[in-house]
Scaffold this active site. Sequence first.
Site, PDB file in Angstrom:
ATOM      1  N   LYS A  46     120.407  32.992 -23.950  1.00  0.00           N
ATOM      2  CA  LYS A  46     119.412  33.741 -24.721  1.00  0.00           C
ATOM      3  C   LYS A  46     119.997  34.091 -26.082  1.00  0.00           C
ATOM      4  O   LYS A  46     121.006  34.788 -26.173  1.00  0.00           O
ATOM      5  CB  LYS A  46     119.021  35.010 -23.964  1.00  0.00           C
ATOM      6  CG  LYS A  46     118.060  35.902 -24.750  1.00  0.00           C
ATOM      7  CD  LYS A  46     117.620  37.101 -23.938  1.00  0.00           C
ATOM      8  CE  LYS A  46     116.733  38.011 -24.740  1.00  0.00           C
ATOM      9  NZ  LYS A  46     116.337  39.206 -23.982  1.00  0.00           N
ATOM     10  N   LYS A  92     116.289  30.216 -24.230  1.00  0.00           N
ATOM     11  CA  LYS A  92     115.307  31.066 -24.906  1.00  0.00           C
ATOM     12  C   LYS A  92     115.811  31.440 -26.285  1.00  0.00           C
ATOM     13  O   LYS A  92     116.945  31.896 -26.388  1.00  0.00           O
ATOM     14  CB  LYS A  92     115.116  32.330 -24.062  1.00  0.00           C
ATOM     15  CG  LYS A  92     114.258  33.363 -24.744  1.00  0.00           C
ATOM     16  CD  LYS A  92     114.153  34.593 -23.913  1.00  0.00           C
ATOM     17  CE  LYS A  92     113.406  35.610 -24.768  1.00  0.00           C
ATOM     18  NZ  LYS A  92     113.528  36.926 -24.280  1.00  0.00           N
TER      19      LYS A  92
HETATM   20  C1  PBG Z   1     114.265  41.933 -23.774  1.00  0.00           C
HETATM   21  C2  PBG Z   1     113.474  40.675 -23.884  1.00  0.00           C
HETATM   22  C3  PBG Z   1     113.039  40.094 -25.073  1.00  0.00           C
HETATM   23  C4  PBG Z   1     112.250  39.016 -24.712  1.00  0.00           C
HETATM   24  C5  PBG Z   1     112.242  38.924 -23.324  1.00  0.00           C
HETATM   25  N1  PBG Z   1     113.016  39.963 -22.805  1.00  0.00           N
HETATM   26  C6  PBG Z   1     113.229  40.496 -26.474  1.00  0.00           C
HETATM   27  C7  PBG Z   1     114.528  40.929 -26.966  1.00  0.00           C
HETATM   28  O1  PBG Z   1     115.573  40.486 -26.514  1.00  0.00           O
HETATM   29  O2  PBG Z   1     114.480  41.770 -27.870  1.00  0.00           O
HETATM   30  C8  PBG Z   1     111.548  38.123 -25.694  1.00  0.00           C
HETATM   31  C9  PBG Z   1     110.340  37.426 -25.229  1.00  0.00           C
HETATM   32  C10 PBG Z   1     109.447  36.915 -26.290  1.00  0.00           C
HETATM   33  O3  PBG Z   1     109.690  37.038 -27.508  1.00  0.00           O
HETATM   34  O4  PBG Z   1     108.412  36.333 -25.890  1.00  0.00           O
HETATM   35  N2  PBG Z   1     115.365  41.892 -22.963  1.00  0.00           N
HETATM   36 ZN    ZN Z   2     116.397  43.951 -23.141  1.00  0.00          ZN
END
Ligand code: PBG
Ligand code: ZN
Length: 325
Positions: A197, A250
């Site tokens: 991520k 992601k």
């Molecule tokens: C938070 C989380 C995020 C997303 C999924 N879980 C955002 C972040 O890390 O700030 C993003 C999902 C999206 O943008 O569709 N843990």
């Molecule tokens: Zn988070």
Amino acid sequence: MFPEIRLRRLRRTEGLRQMVGQPLPGPEKFIWPVFLREGQGVDEPISAMTGQSRMSADVLLQRLEPVVKSGVGGVLLFGLTDPSKKDADGSEAFSEKGAVQQAIPLIKKAFPQLTVFTDVCLCAYTDHGHCGPLHSAGEVDNDFTLSLLQKVALSHAAAGADGVAPSAMMDGQVRAIREALDDAQFIDTLLMSYSTKFVSSLYGPFREAEQSAPGKGDRQGYQLPCNNSRQALRESKLDESEGADILMVKPALMYLDILYQLRQATDLPVAAYNVSGEYSMFVAQAERGWGDLRSMVRESTAAMQRAGADIFISYWANHYDLFFS
Ligand code: PBG
Ligand code: ZN
């Protein structure tokens, strides 16, 4: 060589193009991310994500009816809480009375065949908006966060989730959660790790939806930098060794190279998270009359599929029949 070989012969008709090409992924490959609020009759459209809203469980059940009918395979639940209930540790995230914990049994009862995943993180529940509690130097306290993520995952498993999906990017979170689940006899609860991520400028609409933007600072101390593919792969491999059942990349579209490399490096299923900013940029482009939404959705989905995605976590899932058939 030309003129004996003419590749256009294979592209002459729609029938041929379909016959020699790869079909788009079916609805069973899709997971719809949804935003859950406490209460009843709540349906708040998310301005940064046309077509998505924050819902209470009763409204979600109504919205799921056509989605399940179209064949979509799963949902990924994100919970929200009242700002007054947020604290430094995000402890509302593991409340039995939380929106997610309350909704799971209702969803499983209404749609037993639908696979229910839950996001396991603290950022929508901490008053500072980080993915875990901070220690005195202002950074997220990794090992203390692990103990809280265990509680969140256990509360979701106890409510009947088919799978938990930790997204906090803390070191050791997969192992910690797997151990906690196994110790509590939740041996069949799947663990889908947000294993690779990245820090991303494409999470903006999601943070509006989840009201989870960090108040101060950013997530660079825990999420991956976009300029380091070796570390990105290491994160996923480590999660595999810690017991993850499903890996993830992601965001998806700006990281297709990583998705492709991960596909070569593992035999686990790989999920592509087609994130909020990727959704909203297409919506915005279409709203301005600069492109055809259906074509953009299909082309980008084919790209993720070519790169090797098995599972598509996508906000297009509640419109599967519109875009993919
Ligand atoms: C938070 C989380 C995020 C997303 C999924 N879980 C955002 C972040 O890390 O700030 C993003 C999902 C999206 O943008 O569709 N843990
Ligand atoms: Zn988070």
